[in-house]
Design an enzyme around this catalytic site. Structure first.
Site, short mmCIF file in Angstrom:
data_model
loop_
_atom_site.label_atom_id
_atom_site.label_comp_id
_atom_site.label_asym_id
_atom_site.label_seq_id
_atom_site.Cartn_x
_atom_site.Cartn_y
_atom_site.Cartn_z
N CYS A 81 0.82 -1.23 0.00
CA CYS A 81 0.00 0.00 0.00
C CYS A 81 0.85 1.27 0.00
O CYS A 81 0.39 2.33 -0.44
CB CYS A 81 -0.94 0.01 1.20
SG CYS A 81 -2.11 -1.35 1.15
N HIS A 120 -3.54 7.45 1.71
CA HIS A 120 -3.91 6.09 1.33
C HIS A 120 -5.32 5.82 1.86
O HIS A 120 -5.63 6.15 3.01
CB HIS A 120 -2.91 5.10 1.94
CG HIS A 120 -3.31 3.68 1.77
ND1 HIS A 120 -3.70 3.17 0.56
CD2 HIS A 120 -3.39 2.65 2.67
CE1 HIS A 120 -4.00 1.88 0.71
NE2 HIS A 120 -3.83 1.54 1.98
N ASN A 176 -10.08 0.08 -0.68
CA ASN A 176 -8.62 0.14 -0.56
C ASN A 176 -8.00 -0.47 -1.82
O ASN A 176 -8.12 -1.67 -2.05
CB ASN A 176 -8.21 -0.66 0.68
CG ASN A 176 -6.72 -0.63 0.94
OD1 ASN A 176 -5.93 -0.28 0.05
ND2 ASN A 176 -6.31 -1.02 2.12
O1 UT7 Z 1 -3.99 -0.92 3.40
C1 UT7 Z 1 -3.22 -1.40 4.44
C2 UT7 Z 1 -3.68 -0.87 5.69
N1 UT7 Z 1 -4.87 -1.55 6.10
C3 UT7 Z 1 -5.58 -1.01 7.03
O2 UT7 Z 1 -5.24 0.06 7.43
C4 UT7 Z 1 -6.75 -1.75 7.62
C5 UT7 Z 1 -6.83 -1.40 9.07
N2 UT7 Z 1 -7.91 -2.03 9.78
C6 UT7 Z 1 -9.20 -1.71 9.62
O3 UT7 Z 1 -9.55 -0.91 8.79
C7 UT7 Z 1 -10.21 -2.29 10.57
O4 UT7 Z 1 -9.55 -2.94 11.64
C8 UT7 Z 1 -11.18 -3.31 9.90
C9 UT7 Z 1 -12.13 -2.55 8.99
C10 UT7 Z 1 -10.39 -4.33 9.12
C11 UT7 Z 1 -12.02 -4.04 10.96
O5 UT7 Z 1 -12.73 -3.11 11.77
P1 UT7 Z 1 -12.76 -3.30 13.35
O6 UT7 Z 1 -13.62 -2.25 13.88
O7 UT7 Z 1 -11.33 -3.35 13.81
O8 UT7 Z 1 -13.51 -4.69 13.50
P2 UT7 Z 1 -12.98 -6.03 14.18
O9 UT7 Z 1 -11.97 -6.69 13.32
O10 UT7 Z 1 -12.61 -5.75 15.59
O11 UT7 Z 1 -14.29 -6.91 14.14
C12 UT7 Z 1 -15.47 -6.53 14.87
C13 UT7 Z 1 -16.59 -7.54 14.61
C14 UT7 Z 1 -16.15 -8.98 14.75
O12 UT7 Z 1 -17.23 -9.69 15.35
P3 UT7 Z 1 -17.20 -10.08 16.91
O13 UT7 Z 1 -15.97 -10.92 17.08
O14 UT7 Z 1 -17.12 -8.77 17.63
O15 UT7 Z 1 -18.49 -10.81 17.09
C15 UT7 Z 1 -15.99 -9.47 13.34
O16 UT7 Z 1 -16.22 -10.86 13.19
O17 UT7 Z 1 -17.05 -7.40 13.24
C16 UT7 Z 1 -17.07 -8.70 12.61
N3 UT7 Z 1 -16.80 -8.53 11.19
C17 UT7 Z 1 -17.75 -8.35 10.27
N4 UT7 Z 1 -19.08 -8.28 10.35
C18 UT7 Z 1 -19.77 -8.08 9.23
C19 UT7 Z 1 -15.57 -8.49 10.59
N5 UT7 Z 1 -15.73 -8.30 9.27
C20 UT7 Z 1 -17.06 -8.20 9.05
C21 UT7 Z 1 -17.84 -7.98 7.89
N6 UT7 Z 1 -19.18 -7.92 8.01
N7 UT7 Z 1 -17.28 -7.81 6.67
#
Ligand code: UT7
Length: 323
Positions: A114, A250, A280
């Protein structure tokens, strides 16, 4: 007089197919509501069978050449940032060279995921300022859809395909507000390899592999690293956040953009946001956002820009540019 790399023009290209969150939710266990709330993403473009990193890069390069008003034959350097090349070799940059009909130039790819476009900008800028080359195409192009595990909802909803390009020219600049690239600052920290990676490769599994990410940990590092590298690049140029007209970040997550702007005390209106429509696109995201804001008239000649990105490696970087 000082030689600087000046951006002559910008261009971009997106695959024809645009996929909404609702369409994705028909085949993945997710919802429009979750994706918008957690990421700000509403749409992404996905490459069709005839679209590749190379074809998208070529279209973006053509658009950048046209907006620059220069002939392809005047380009003597192509640096293409990608983690999704058409083939392991030759470099996709040489495919772009061939498609543009450039008979002789230097052409190679840069892999920093990225942050790839920022790495490519620093490499091209250094070669131009050293007098080795005069006019460069710098491209970020990706087809991340081909690396996604469509069974993994934590990653597959986040990425899209596309390409962006700029034409850089070495120019003698002078005066109090010189045009061109004023500073670049890059970092890498390989201790974090396993937070964002592809689980395959030529020399390990012999297969392409799929993207894997520990999103929450990447998020935490991103905000800290991006704010700090923006400050570093501004300090190198003798400037501060209050001098900035536009941040061209980004586009990984709208919440990262907000948090980074807050850390630098920058008004949210100064941040170019395309994550809602492009998702992204890895190395393509910064030049795609730059081209969008140049074409819609927000970014004007003379504006001070900070470009920034962070990604797998970790790698991260920023560039300060007087457009
Ligand atoms: O380009 C390189 C750089 N990349 C980045 O900068 C990405 C950085 N990270 C992020 O943008 C965020 O961490 C994410 C968007 C990937 C995830 O967001 P989050 O608020 O950190 O969510 P999480 O991973 O803590 O997941 C929260 C909940 C989980 O459920 P439980 O365990 O709380 O029941 C996941 O299973 O959301 C669930 N979940 C989803 N639900 C519906 C994860 N993905 C999905 C989805 N749809 N697509």
């Amino acid at each position: 007089m000082t030689v600087r790399s000046v951006i002559l023009g910008t261009g971009s290209a997106l695959p024809a197919q645009r996929v909404s969150n609702a369409e994705l939710a028909e085949r993945v266990d997710t919802s429009d509501e979750w994706i918008v709330e957690r990421t700000g993403i509403r749409f992404r473009h996905i490459a069709g069978p005839d679209e590749t990193t190379g074809t998208l890069a070529t279209d973006a390069a053509r658009a950048a050449l046209e907006s620059s008003g220069v002939q392809a034959s005047s380009i003597d350097l192509i640096v293409l940032a990608t983690a999704t090349p058409d083939q392991t070799f030759p470099a996709t940059a040489t495919r772009v060279q061939n498609a543009l009909g450039i008979l002789d130039c230097v052409a190679f790819d840069v892999a920093a995921v990225c942050s790839g476009f920022l790495y490519a900008v620093q490499v091209a800028d250094s070669m131009l300022r050293a007098g080795v080359h005069r006019r460069a195409l710098v491209i970020g192009a990706e087809t991340f859809s081909r690396l996604l595990d469509w069974e993994d909802r934590t990653t597959c909803v986040l990425f899209g395909d596309g390409a962006g390009a700029i034409v850089l020219e070495a120019q003698d600049t002078e005066g109090e507000t010189p045009q061109g690239i004023l500073s670049t600052k890059l970092h890498a920290d390989g201790r974090y390899n396993d937070l964002l990676y592809v689980d395959g490769g030529v020399s390990t599994t012999g297969t392409v592999g799929k993207l894997r990410m520990k999103g929450r940990e990447v998020f935490r590092h991103a905000v800290v690293n991006l704010a700090s590298v923006m400050n570093e690049s501004l300090a190198m140029a003798g400037l501060q956040p209050s001098d900035v007209d536009w941040v061209v970040p980004h586009q990984a997550n709208a919440r990262i953009l907000d948090a980074t702007a807050r850390k630098l005390d920058l008004a949210p209106e100064k941040v170019i946001v395309t994550v809602d429509r492009h998702a992204n696109t890895s190395a393509a995201s910064v030049p795609l956002a730059l081209d969008a804001a140049v074409r819609d008239g927000r970014i004007q000649r003379g504006d001070l820009l900070v470009l920034e990105a962070m990604g797998g490696g970790f790698t991260w970087g920023a560039a300060v540019v007087r457009f």
